[in-house]
Design a protein around this motif. Structure first.
Motif, PDB file in Angstrom:
ATOM      1  N   ARG A  91      -7.220  -1.540  16.481  1.00  0.00           N
ATOM      2  CA  ARG A  91      -6.796  -1.139  15.066  1.00  0.00           C
ATOM      3  C   ARG A  91      -5.386  -1.064  14.766  1.00  0.00           C
ATOM      4  O   ARG A  91      -5.023  -1.592  13.725  1.00  0.00           O
ATOM      5  CB  ARG A  91      -7.482   0.417  14.683  1.00  0.00           C
ATOM      6  CG  ARG A  91      -8.837   0.380  14.780  1.00  0.00           C
ATOM      7  CD  ARG A  91      -9.457   1.708  14.756  1.00  0.00           C
ATOM      8  NE  ARG A  91     -10.940   1.812  14.540  1.00  0.00           N
ATOM      9  CZ  ARG A  91     -11.708   2.780  14.629  1.00  0.00           C
ATOM     10  NH1 ARG A  91     -11.221   3.899  15.007  1.00  0.00           N
ATOM     11  NH2 ARG A  91     -12.887   2.419  14.540  1.00  0.00           N
ATOM     12  N   PHE A  99       0.486  -5.712   7.939  1.00  0.00           N
ATOM     13  CA  PHE A  99       1.650  -5.312   7.360  1.00  0.00           C
ATOM     14  C   PHE A  99       2.666  -6.570   7.611  1.00  0.00           C
ATOM     15  O   PHE A  99       3.342  -6.836   6.678  1.00  0.00           O
ATOM     16  CB  PHE A  99       1.987  -4.264   7.956  1.00  0.00           C
ATOM     17  CG  PHE A  99       3.399  -3.480   7.424  1.00  0.00           C
ATOM     18  CD1 PHE A  99       4.662  -4.073   8.230  1.00  0.00           C
ATOM     19  CD2 PHE A  99       3.436  -2.998   6.386  1.00  0.00           C
ATOM     20  CE1 PHE A  99       5.880  -3.388   7.670  1.00  0.00           C
ATOM     21  CE2 PHE A  99       4.710  -2.427   5.864  1.00  0.00           C
ATOM     22  CZ  PHE A  99       5.798  -2.684   6.374  1.00  0.00           C
TER      23      PHE A  99
ATOM     24  N   THR B  62       7.738  -2.563   0.195  1.00  0.00           N
ATOM     25  CA  THR B  62       7.571  -2.374   1.374  1.00  0.00           C
ATOM     26  C   THR B  62       6.829  -1.135   1.595  1.00  0.00           C
ATOM     27  O   THR B  62       5.881  -0.768   2.472  1.00  0.00           O
ATOM     28  CB  THR B  62       8.893  -2.076   2.009  1.00  0.00           C
ATOM     29  OG1 THR B  62       9.528  -3.544   1.973  1.00  0.00           O
ATOM     30  CG2 THR B  62       8.880  -1.719   3.650  1.00  0.00           C
ATOM     31  N   GLN B  65       3.009  -1.488   1.010  1.00  0.00           N
ATOM     32  CA  GLN B  65       2.480  -2.144   2.266  1.00  0.00           C
ATOM     33  C   GLN B  65       2.486  -1.168   3.240  1.00  0.00           C
ATOM     34  O   GLN B  65       1.313  -1.217   3.949  1.00  0.00           O
ATOM     35  CB  GLN B  65       3.344  -3.391   2.627  1.00  0.00           C
ATOM     36  CG  GLN B  65       3.271  -4.592   1.843  1.00  0.00           C
ATOM     37  CD  GLN B  65       4.493  -5.413   1.891  1.00  0.00           C
ATOM     38  OE1 GLN B  65       5.235  -5.618   2.972  1.00  0.00           O
ATOM     39  NE2 GLN B  65       4.411  -6.681   1.300  1.00  0.00           N
ATOM     40  N   THR B  66       3.311  -0.407   3.430  1.00  0.00           N
ATOM     41  CA  THR B  66       3.266   0.611   4.509  1.00  0.00           C
ATOM     42  C   THR B  66       2.221   1.578   4.366  1.00  0.00           C
ATOM     43  O   THR B  66       1.571   2.153   4.985  1.00  0.00           O
ATOM     44  CB  THR B  66       4.485   1.292   4.676  1.00  0.00           C
ATOM     45  OG1 THR B  66       5.616   0.468   4.875  1.00  0.00           O
ATOM     46  CG2 THR B  66       4.375   2.563   5.879  1.00  0.00           C
ATOM     47  N   LYS B  68      -0.516   0.940   2.480  1.00  0.00           N
ATOM     48  CA  LYS B  68      -1.886   0.426   2.926  1.00  0.00           C
ATOM     49  C   LYS B  68      -2.238   0.220   4.290  1.00  0.00           C
ATOM     50  O   LYS B  68      -3.486   0.553   4.377  1.00  0.00           O
ATOM     51  CB  LYS B  68      -1.693  -1.100   2.302  1.00  0.00           C
ATOM     52  CG  LYS B  68      -3.177  -1.632   2.436  1.00  0.00           C
ATOM     53  CD  LYS B  68      -3.218  -3.254   1.889  1.00  0.00           C
ATOM     54  CE  LYS B  68      -4.338  -3.613   2.122  1.00  0.00           C
ATOM     55  NZ  LYS B  68      -5.251  -3.446   3.094  1.00  0.00           N
ATOM     56  N   PHE B  69      -1.119   0.050   5.037  1.00  0.00           N
ATOM     57  CA  PHE B  69      -1.341   0.200   6.498  1.00  0.00           C
ATOM     58  C   PHE B  69      -1.973   1.541   6.984  1.00  0.00           C
ATOM     59  O   PHE B  69      -2.617   1.890   7.722  1.00  0.00           O
ATOM     60  CB  PHE B  69      -0.231  -0.349   7.233  1.00  0.00           C
ATOM     61  CG  PHE B  69      -0.231   0.133   8.652  1.00  0.00           C
ATOM     62  CD1 PHE B  69       0.695   1.002   9.252  1.00  0.00           C
ATOM     63  CD2 PHE B  69      -0.789  -0.738   9.507  1.00  0.00           C
ATOM     64  CE1 PHE B  69       0.857   1.177  10.642  1.00  0.00           C
ATOM     65  CE2 PHE B  69      -0.662  -0.475  10.780  1.00  0.00           C
ATOM     66  CZ  PHE B  69       0.110   0.206  11.577  1.00  0.00           C
ATOM     67  N   LEU B  73      -5.633   2.606   8.543  1.00  0.00           N
ATOM     68  CA  LEU B  73      -5.853   3.153   9.921  1.00  0.00           C
ATOM     69  C   LEU B  73      -6.632   4.591   9.707  1.00  0.00           C
ATOM     70  O   LEU B  73      -7.346   4.968  10.574  1.00  0.00           O
ATOM     71  CB  LEU B  73      -4.518   3.402  10.312  1.00  0.00           C
ATOM     72  CG  LEU B  73      -4.342   3.252  11.842  1.00  0.00           C
ATOM     73  CD1 LEU B  73      -4.839   1.957  12.268  1.00  0.00           C
ATOM     74  CD2 LEU B  73      -2.696   3.288  11.978  1.00  0.00           C
ATOM     75  N   LEU B  76     -10.341   3.758   8.981  1.00  0.00           N
ATOM     76  CA  LEU B  76     -10.857   3.469  10.515  1.00  0.00           C
ATOM     77  C   LEU B  76     -11.040   4.622  11.379  1.00  0.00           C
ATOM     78  O   LEU B  76     -12.113   4.803  12.028  1.00  0.00           O
ATOM     79  CB  LEU B  76     -10.054   2.459  11.058  1.00  0.00           C
ATOM     80  CG  LEU B  76     -10.283   0.981  10.189  1.00  0.00           C
ATOM     81  CD1 LEU B  76      -9.113   0.096  10.964  1.00  0.00           C
ATOM     82  CD2 LEU B  76     -11.776   0.217  10.868  1.00  0.00           C
ATOM     83  N   ARG B  77     -10.045   5.368  11.474  1.00  0.00           N
ATOM     84  CA  ARG B  77     -10.105   6.592  12.508  1.00  0.00           C
ATOM     85  C   ARG B  77     -10.977   7.680  12.129  1.00  0.00           C
ATOM     86  O   ARG B  77     -11.676   8.240  12.834  1.00  0.00           O
ATOM     87  CB  ARG B  77      -8.964   7.118  12.643  1.00  0.00           C
ATOM     88  CG  ARG B  77      -7.970   6.178  13.482  1.00  0.00           C
ATOM     89  CD  ARG B  77      -6.451   7.006  13.669  1.00  0.00           C
ATOM     90  NE  ARG B  77      -5.651   6.133  14.720  1.00  0.00           N
ATOM     91  CZ  ARG B  77      -4.428   5.998  14.759  1.00  0.00           C
ATOM     92  NH1 ARG B  77      -3.761   6.544  13.694  1.00  0.00           N
ATOM     93  NH2 ARG B  77      -3.869   5.319  15.678  1.00  0.00           N
ATOM     94  N   ASP B  79     -13.215   7.716   9.413  1.00  0.00           N
ATOM     95  CA  ASP B  79     -14.520   7.069   8.887  1.00  0.00           C
ATOM     96  C   ASP B  79     -14.617   7.773   7.565  1.00  0.00           C
ATOM     97  O   ASP B  79     -15.903   8.413   7.105  1.00  0.00           O
ATOM     98  CB  ASP B  79     -15.492   7.408   9.705  1.00  0.00           C
ATOM     99  CG  ASP B  79     -16.960   6.560   9.196  1.00  0.00           C
ATOM    100  OD1 ASP B  79     -17.915   7.132  10.116  1.00  0.00           O
ATOM    101  OD2 ASP B  79     -16.622   5.572   8.826  1.00  0.00           O
TER     102      ASP B  79
END
Lengths: 263, 204
Positions: A91, A99, B62, B65-66, B68-69, B73, B76-77, B79
């Motif tokens: 992940r 990114f 930047t 984008q960070t 969004k990252f 995550l 996903l982790r 749920d």
């Protein structure tokens, strides 16, 4: 004779084998079966749920299938604790790629990254290998829908359909006959793929009767909607039961046909 | 000219009755030279959370984008989707991590929490947050925007009235600032979804 060469991961045996890695692979052959099947417009991952006690209080939605990114999923055979580490790695890698490049990580690169990580535990550090095999399923623009299998050695391969975990050889032989029955290279559609997955699980699961098997099966599909967004879906109990019933009905018809012709 | 005024920005977020609105201008300039009228400063995190980033354009992108990252995550982790409060805390922590070499952005966060109650926060470039229940502003003309919001804002407005109020406040605020304006965009978020409208304003 293998005794002397099997306690360290980083030692070859005289026959040129890494016994620790082979023992790790053995661990997976006792784990719950996972089937992966590529279809025309998506991917099916079906898994055998080992623990179905009524006392279990599930915290996550699944112990077998995990989303890695919008365009990628995996299912696990082996030590769940080991798998959690690798899934988090996958992940993170996927997120960092997104990114850095502003686009989704291609499937093979994601698989190779996880596998390289697994491999390093077979060559450095005196740590044991991960006792996990994965089926990675996903989509990229270069190669469309893809299915990959990986094992504790860090080796991976791409498949149209495959099985890992307990009784995987009998599952694979069934797929060889039934995945592409006409042998003309056509892929099944999602419905056919789901039914085939259930058929494979029926064969690989020990002592599965029609009434209990739906609870022990986890069926997952990945498809795309009209906007191009990926839909990751774990089927609910009723949907699973429906497919299990259809497969049972079809095999009854086959049996009846077989019985008649043998008279 | 200060680094936070290099590219120019103006943004407001307001709370209404089970709805919020967030609006920003669209100008990207290099000091006094306007370079784009389509620069994105508002970013949707999930169905019920938006963030607006005012400040140096490269850091706007930047940080977006960070975020969004980090959001991907988290989903996903855990749920589950991030609530606006958690998102705001994370953004504040992200900015403080760079305490002695900061991102030159001053964000505003707007969203609806689990019970569709509005959530607003605004913070400085090193993550010091405030949590008002009426409106937040950020950018190169905050004095103008505060004046307009204090005058026009009333609590408990519905989505359409809130849209009118925030739009008038933004358009009037940017007209006395050379570095912001050149187009505007407004998102109104209710429990049923997001409505996006572009405003027609003075292109100067």
């Amino acid at each position: 004779m293998a005794r002397r060469y099997d306690s360290s991961t980083t030692t070859f045996s005289p026959e040129g084998r890494l016994h620790q890695v082979e023992y790790a692979i053995e661990a997976i052959n006792n784990a719950g079966t996972c089937v992966g099947i590529l279809s025309k417009d998506g991917i099916v991952l079906a898994s055998e749920r080992r623990v179905t006690s009524g006392l279990l209080a599930p915290t996550k939605t699944s112990e077998k299938t995990y989303k890695l990114a919008n365009h990628a999923t995996c299912c696990v055979a082996g030590l769940t604790a080991d798998a959690n580490i690798l899934i988090d790695q996958a992940r993170l890698r996927s997120g960092r790629y997104q990114f850095q490049y502003g686009e989704s990580i291609p499937m093979e690169q994601l698989v190779e990254y996880v596998c390289n990580h697994k491999q390093s535990y077979t060559q450095y550090g005196g740590l044991r290998p991960f006792g996990v095999a994965f089926l990675f399923a996903g989509y990229d623009d270069e190669h469309g829908y893809q299915l990959y299998q990986s094992d504790p050695s860090g080796n991976y391969s791409g498949w149209k359909a495959t099985v890992i975990g307990a009784n995987n050889s009998s599952g694979k032989s069934l797929l060889k006959n039934d995945y592409d029955p006409d042998g003309d290279g056509t892929m099944p559609d999602m419905v056919t793929a789901l039914k085939l997955a259930v058929k494979v699980l029926n064969k690989t699961m020990d002592g599965a009767t029609a009434s209990t098997s739906a609870e022990k099966m986890e069926l997952f599909t990945m498809t795309r909607d009209a906007n191009g967004e990926f839909l990751h879906k774990i089927l609910v109990k009723d949907e699973v039961q429906k497919i299990v019933d259809e497969v049972a009905a079809e095999s009854d018809v086959e049996m009846a046909g077989g019985a008649e012709s043998s008279q | 000219m200060s680094i936070l005024e290099y590219n120019g920005a103006a943004m407001i977020a307001m709370a209404g009755d089970e709805c919020i609105a967030i609006a920003a201008d669209r100008r990207l300039g290099v000091q006094y030279q306007t370079v784009s009228c389509e620069f994105q400063k508002l970013f949707q995190i999930n169905d019920k959370t938006f963030v607006g980033l005012a400040g140096l354009a490269t850091d706007v992108q930047t940080v977006a984008q960070t975020l969004k990252f980090r959001n991907d995550l988290y989903e996903l982790r855990e749920d589950r989707k991030m609530t606006p409060k958690v998102f705001s805390s994370q953004l504040s922590a992200l900015l403080y991590e760079k305490r002695f070499g900061p991102f030159f952005v001053e964000p505003i966060v707007a969203g609806l929490d689990a019970s569709n109650k509005p959530y607003l926060s605004g913070m400085d470039l090193i993550g010091a947050p405030c949590f008002p229940d009426d409106y937040v502003v950020s950018g190169t003309c905050t004095a103008n925007l505060h004046g307009m919001c204090e005058t026009l804002y009333r609590p408990g407005l519905g989505p359409d009235e809130l849209f009118e109020t925030i739009s008038q406040a933004l358009l009037a605020g940017v007209d006395r600032d050379a570095l912001s304006g050149w187009g505007a965009i407004v998102h109104v978020i209710t429990k049923d979804g997001v409505t996006t409208r572009e405003l027609k304003g003075r292109m100067d």
